[in-house]
Design an enzyme around this catalytic site. Structure first.
Site, PDB file in Angstrom:
ATOM      1  N   ASN A   1      -5.757  -5.554   2.960  1.00  0.00           N
ATOM      2  CA  ASN A   1      -4.755  -5.056   3.949  1.00  0.00           C
ATOM      3  C   ASN A   1      -4.400  -6.431   4.531  1.00  0.00           C
ATOM      4  OD1 ASN A   1      -7.320  -5.225   4.811  1.00  0.00           O
ATOM      5  ND2 ASN A   1      -6.765  -3.979   6.798  1.00  0.00           N
ATOM      6  N   VAL A   2      -3.240  -6.491   4.864  1.00  0.00           N
ATOM      7  CA  VAL A   2      -2.488  -7.891   5.392  1.00  0.00           C
ATOM      8  C   VAL A   2      -1.840  -7.398   6.744  1.00  0.00           C
ATOM      9  CG1 VAL A   2      -1.046  -9.647   5.132  1.00  0.00           C
ATOM     10  CG2 VAL A   2      -2.222  -8.910   3.222  1.00  0.00           C
TER      11      VAL A   2
ATOM     12  N   CYS B   1      -5.153   6.209   3.468  1.00  0.00           N
ATOM     13  CA  CYS B   1      -3.974   6.967   4.458  1.00  0.00           C
ATOM     14  C   CYS B   1      -2.917   7.772   3.736  1.00  0.00           C
ATOM     15  CB  CYS B   1      -3.656   6.060   5.170  1.00  0.00           C
ATOM     16  SG  CYS B   1      -2.125   4.832   4.386  1.00  0.00           S
TER      17      CYS B   1
ATOM     18  N   GLU C   1      -3.743  -0.546  -0.516  1.00  0.00           N
ATOM     19  CA  GLU C   1      -3.305   0.014  -1.703  1.00  0.00           C
ATOM     20  C   GLU C   1      -1.878  -0.205  -2.130  1.00  0.00           C
ATOM     21  OE1 GLU C   1      -4.831   1.195   1.127  1.00  0.00           O
ATOM     22  OE2 GLU C   1      -5.896   3.105   0.731  1.00  0.00           O
TER      23      GLU C   1
ATOM     24  N   CYS D   1      -0.925  -2.006   3.777  1.00  0.00           N
ATOM     25  CA  CYS D   1      -2.112  -1.626   3.345  1.00  0.00           C
ATOM     26  C   CYS D   1      -2.841  -2.075   2.094  1.00  0.00           C
ATOM     27  CB  CYS D   1      -2.171  -0.078   3.084  1.00  0.00           C
ATOM     28  SG  CYS D   1      -2.154   0.872   4.977  1.00  0.00           S
TER      29      CYS D   1
END
Ligand code: THU
Length: 143
Positions: A52-53, A96, A65, A63
């Site tokens: 995640n960034v 999420c 993913e 996210c």
């Protein structure tokens, strides 16, 4: 393969989870403090990873993913077979809702999602029942 998951050998969940844990250490998560790593096994056999960034403008956070899917596409690795998402602690983290939808497009409901060591993986279809997808989009648009 259209909206399905390529057949392949057994998934090495220990290795996939370890890859997610490793990339979680690279997360940029100064605001939430939650370092997320995602590792995906693609149908070409490659493992793609991302973390995640976060951003000072919180809503712009990427996210893990989403980064994973970006790498999957940029590397032309094909569809996703299996995904492990962790918080760098070896434990699965629930993807999420938005990420479930993003993943769906790139492997369908048959993508296997890590449920942790000693537990059977779950399918994405179980995590995202009744999902809207490209097929429904195609069949429902106005003539
Ligand atoms: N996060 C992910 O990277 N993936 C998820 O599926 C759940 C949440 C990140 C976003 C944010 O940087 C932090 O976790 C806290 O929400």
């Amino acid at each position: 393969m259209a909206n399905g998951v390529a057949t392949g050998g057994p998934v090495d969940w220990t290795a996939l989870r370890a890859a997610a844990d490793r990339v979680a250490t690279r997360a940029h998560a100064p605001y939430s403090g939650l370092r997320v790593g995602a590792a995906g096994l693609a149908e070409d056999g490659e493992v793609v990873v991302a973390c995640n960034v976060e951003n000072a403008s919180f809503g712009l956070t990427l996210c893990a993913e989403c980064g994973l899917v970006s790498s999957l596409i940029a590397g032309a690795h094909g569809r996703l077979r299996a995904v492990s998402v962790t918080a760098g602690d070896g434990q699965p983290l629930a993807p999420c809702g938005r990420c479930r939808q993003v993943l769906l497009e790139h492997g369908g409901g048959g993508i296997l999602v890590d449920a942790g060591a000693g537990r059977a993986p779950v399918t994405l279809a179980v995590l995202l029942p009744g999902a809207f997808d490209a097929e429904e989009l195609d069949s429902r648009r106005s003539p």
